[in-house]
Design a protein around this motif. Structure first.
Motif, PDB file in Angstrom:
ATOM      1  N   SER A 143      -7.497  -5.123  -6.566  1.00  0.00           N
ATOM      2  CA  SER A 143      -7.137  -3.848  -5.670  1.00  0.00           C
ATOM      3  C   SER A 143      -8.216  -2.913  -6.025  1.00  0.00           C
ATOM      4  CB  SER A 143      -5.680  -3.303  -6.475  1.00  0.00           C
ATOM      5  OG  SER A 143      -4.779  -4.007  -5.985  1.00  0.00           O
ATOM      6  N   SER A 193      -4.457   2.809  -1.392  1.00  0.00           N
ATOM      7  CA  SER A 193      -5.172   1.492  -1.440  1.00  0.00           C
ATOM      8  C   SER A 193      -6.415   1.392  -0.454  1.00  0.00           C
ATOM      9  CB  SER A 193      -4.115   0.581  -0.821  1.00  0.00           C
ATOM     10  OG  SER A 193      -4.934  -0.778  -0.718  1.00  0.00           O
ATOM     11  N   ALA A 231      -8.562   0.934  -5.475  1.00  0.00           N
ATOM     12  CA  ALA A 231      -7.483   1.886  -4.923  1.00  0.00           C
ATOM     13  C   ALA A 231      -8.205   3.419  -5.499  1.00  0.00           C
ATOM     14  CB  ALA A 231      -6.456   2.012  -6.010  1.00  0.00           C
ATOM     15  N   ASP A 255       0.772  -1.197  -0.099  1.00  0.00           N
ATOM     16  CA  ASP A 255       0.056   0.011  -0.090  1.00  0.00           C
ATOM     17  C   ASP A 255       0.819   1.187   0.060  1.00  0.00           C
ATOM     18  OD1 ASP A 255      -2.317  -1.699   0.113  1.00  0.00           O
ATOM     19  OD2 ASP A 255      -2.879  -1.412   2.209  1.00  0.00           O
TER      20      ASP A 255
END
Length: 330
Positions: free
Chosen positions: A235, A137, A237, A127
């Protein structure tokens, strides 16, 4: 690549112009099908955040490539044209190569152990590296164990993989893994995959059962094997400048709503994975179970790939990963 960015920015701004002036707006881009667990989880995020903020934060979710493919979503979030995305972690490895460390072949024996790694010190270190690239993140969802499909032959031995033209995500470790298995891997964005399979440009692809199912690949692929060669993550983000600009209370609300969504997705993903395999066989795909002998050969053939990947990454991160894996007894 650069040409699409003004188009994305103009599109999402136009779609949300009426609400942007009245309240905080979060636009969330993704390339997964509407029925996929991650898309359903982002709908949960929208619901939770609007509830927590008493309507002061408006969330617009754009799944199913509505704002472009995975690579385009990454670029849009990096420059701030879109506030947030959910994307297969492999699409971030060219921005943050260290993410490859959680995508090594045959690395995780179970989803529980995989999440123990990304939810712990290794995930925190990754992260931080994302942060240096302008992205914050928000957590890791399950993409899952990846399995092979193809239109040439069932996979019963290592020789059956030889020469197959297989689409992969743009991840160097993934590509090297399939070269080690004797295949001919091709990096390709997901938005091009279905037509490439349909037209016979490539022989096959690899994805979790749930993705293979909801993306309709059973309509253009014959053979399926539970190779389980990678466990993959999604992920979530955000653009760091945008997120840092929120006040502390709103940041906390965004994180709380996303934690709820991630937990929901992980549970749903496991259910969809099991159901996906059953549906694929019902649709007529030929399913070939990987034997213990073949599994052993696959691990042996790809062991050098894991070692090579670790050799070009941050030694401190590798040491951290090895230590965390040792604690889990993996």
């Amino acid at each position: 690549m650069k040409a699409f960015l003004p188009i994305i920015a103009a599109s999402v701004i136009a779609l949300s112009a009426t609400t942007a002036s009245a309240k905080d707006l979060i636009r969330v881009a993704g390339n997964f099908a509407l029925e996929h667990s991650s898309s359903l989880a982002m709908a949960k995020f929208e619901e939770e955040l609007e509830r927590l903020s008493n309507g002061e934060i408006d969330v617009n979710v754009f799944p199913a490539q509505q704002l472009g493919g995975a690579a385009e979503n990454v670029q849009a979030v990096k420059i701030g044209a879109v506030e947030m995305m959910w994307v297969g972690t492999a699409y971030l490895t060219r921005t943050v190569p260290e993410l490859e460390i959680v995508g090594l072949p045959f690395q995780f024996p179970s989803r529980e152990q995989a999440f123990a790694i990304v939810d712990g010190p290794v995930g925190a270190a990754l992260d931080e590296k994302l942060s240096r690239e302008g992205m914050t993140s928000m957590g890791y969802m399950e993409l899952g164990f990846r399995h092979m499909t193809n239109n040439v032959r069932p996979i019963e031995t290592i020789d059956d993989i030889a020469g197959l033209k297989i689409r992969l995500q743009p991840n160097e470790t993934h590509l090297a893994t399939f070269r080690a298995l004797g295949a001919n891997p091709v990096a390709m964005d997901v938005k091009e995959l279905y037509s490439a399979l349909e037209q016979g440009v490539i022989d096959g692809q690899e994805n979790p059962f749930a993705i293979i199912n909801v993306a309709g690949y059973a309509d253009v692929q014959k053979n399926l094997s539970n190779t389980g060669h990678f466990f993959d993550f999604i992920s979530v983000a955000a653009n760091k400048t945008w997120f840092d600009g929120l006040d502390a209370d709103k940041q906390a609300m965004v994180r709380e709503a996303m934690a709820t969504a991630v937990a929901y997705q992980r549970q749903l993903a496991a259910e969809q994975d099991a159901a996906g395999l059953a549906t694929l066989t019902e649709k007529g795909m030929t399913y070939t179970e990987v034997s213990p002998e073949l599994a052993s050969v696959l691990r042996e053939k790809t062991a050098g790939v894991a070692a090579e990947t670790k050799g070009r990454l941050d030694p401190e991160l590798v040491k951290l990963l090895d230590g965390e894996i040792a604690k889990l007894g993996m």
